[in-house]
Write a protein that holds these residues in place. Structure first.
Motif: not given
Length: 310
Positions: A297-310
């Motif tokens: 879940x923590x790594x998934x949050x980071x992946x989600x953050x990257x996607x949102x800030x592309x």
């Protein structure tokens, strides 16, 4: 996206974790600090689903230390999430308000589906070669299941049982009777069989997340290798081995489990209940093997953050 330091606080039903990551503009990141403390926030919630005074006090004391570390590392952004225990608690609002007042931390309460979604993002990024299977994240008061085919999630489900509440409900902490295990297993299996996707994922591997499942890997490596691996991520284990280790520790009392190589002493009272979700899922799916993932879940949050800030 500019480089930044991000702190993630993950407040679960059994433990609280803080990780601080250095995020880069090329979608890579490095962990610069990690700590985990057992808080047992869900202890004693029972059917009333009320967070109890002592677990709340323990948890807030830990969160105060985490906030000091976040300040020390000059973090740019803090993301604080909490899951099943707080999600289900009738006194959720009062607890979170007290946390804000005493620590300054604002928590986001994840839904079960959101927790499962971030689990999936974390596993997909970290195990790209595993294209089919069922992810199982076993927490203190819930399990998340994500069946996926060709790298795409087919469902994102949360069920309201985990290591702590199963242990309390079925008295699985100390001298354990086989009929207690059988009763708990029957309930868990029925919960799985009620899920629409189960028949479509027969004989697929189970990808394991969560503290109880990591304990399983650590116990097996100590027993069969005699030493600790530097990284459990991607470790594959035949299901027959999972059942062997479970049968072995199910014969022990709590005191004996506290001295078991590879098992944290603090987990001795919840390891039996913590392994029941995987034991019964592999049985229902007739799964040939399990695969351990250190990413969730923590790594998934980071992946989600990257996607949102592309």
């Amino acid at each position: 996206m500019q480089e930044k330091k991000m702190a993630i606080i993950d407040l679960g039903s059994n433990s609280a974790r803080l990780v601080i990551e250095e995020l880069r503009s090329n979608r890579t990141y490095d962990e610069i600090y990690r700590v985990k403390e057992d808080t047992r926030l869900s202890q004693g919630m029972g059917q009333e689903l009320v967070l109890q005074k002592e677990p709340m006090e323990r948890t807030i004391a830990v969160l105060k230390r985490y906030q000091e570390k976040i300040t020390e590392f000059a973090v740019d952004q803090t993301v604080a999430i909490t899951t099943a225990a707080v999600r289900s608690a009738k006194n959720q609002s009062a607890f979170l308000q007290r946390v804000r007042e005493e620590t300054g931390i604002n928590f986001r309460v994840l839904t079960g589906q959101e927790e499962a979604h971030y689990d999936f993002l974390g596993v997909r990024a970290a195990l790209p070669d595993v294209r089919n299977g069922v992810i199982l994240d076993t927490g203190g008061a819930s399990v998340e299941l994500i069946p996926f085919k060709n790298g795409q999630a087919q469902a994102e489900v949360s069920l309201p049982f985990g290591a702590v509440n199963l242990s309390e409900k079925y008295h699985l902490a100390d001298h354990i009777q086989q009929d207690q295990i059988a009763t708990a297993s029957a309930t868990i299996q029925q919960s799985y069989l009620d899920l629409d996707f189960i028949q479509d994922f027969q004989q697929q591997p189970v990808i394991l997340l969560g503290g109880a499942n990591r304990s399983l890997a650590k116990m097996v490596e100590r027993k069969h290798l005699g030493y600790r691996l530097s990284n459990l991520h991607g470790l594959m284990m035949p299901v027959v081995q999972v059942r062997q280790i479970f049968d072995h520790i199910a014969q022990m009392d709590r005191a004996s489990r506290e001295h078991l190589a590879g098992l944290e002493k603090s987990r001795a009272d919840i390891i039996i209940s913590g392994l029941l979700p995987v034991l019964n899922l592999t049985k229902v799916l007739q799964a040939p093997q399990v695969i351990f993932s250190e990413s969730g879940v923590r790594e998934g949050l980071i992946e989600s953050f990257f996607e949102e800030n592309e």
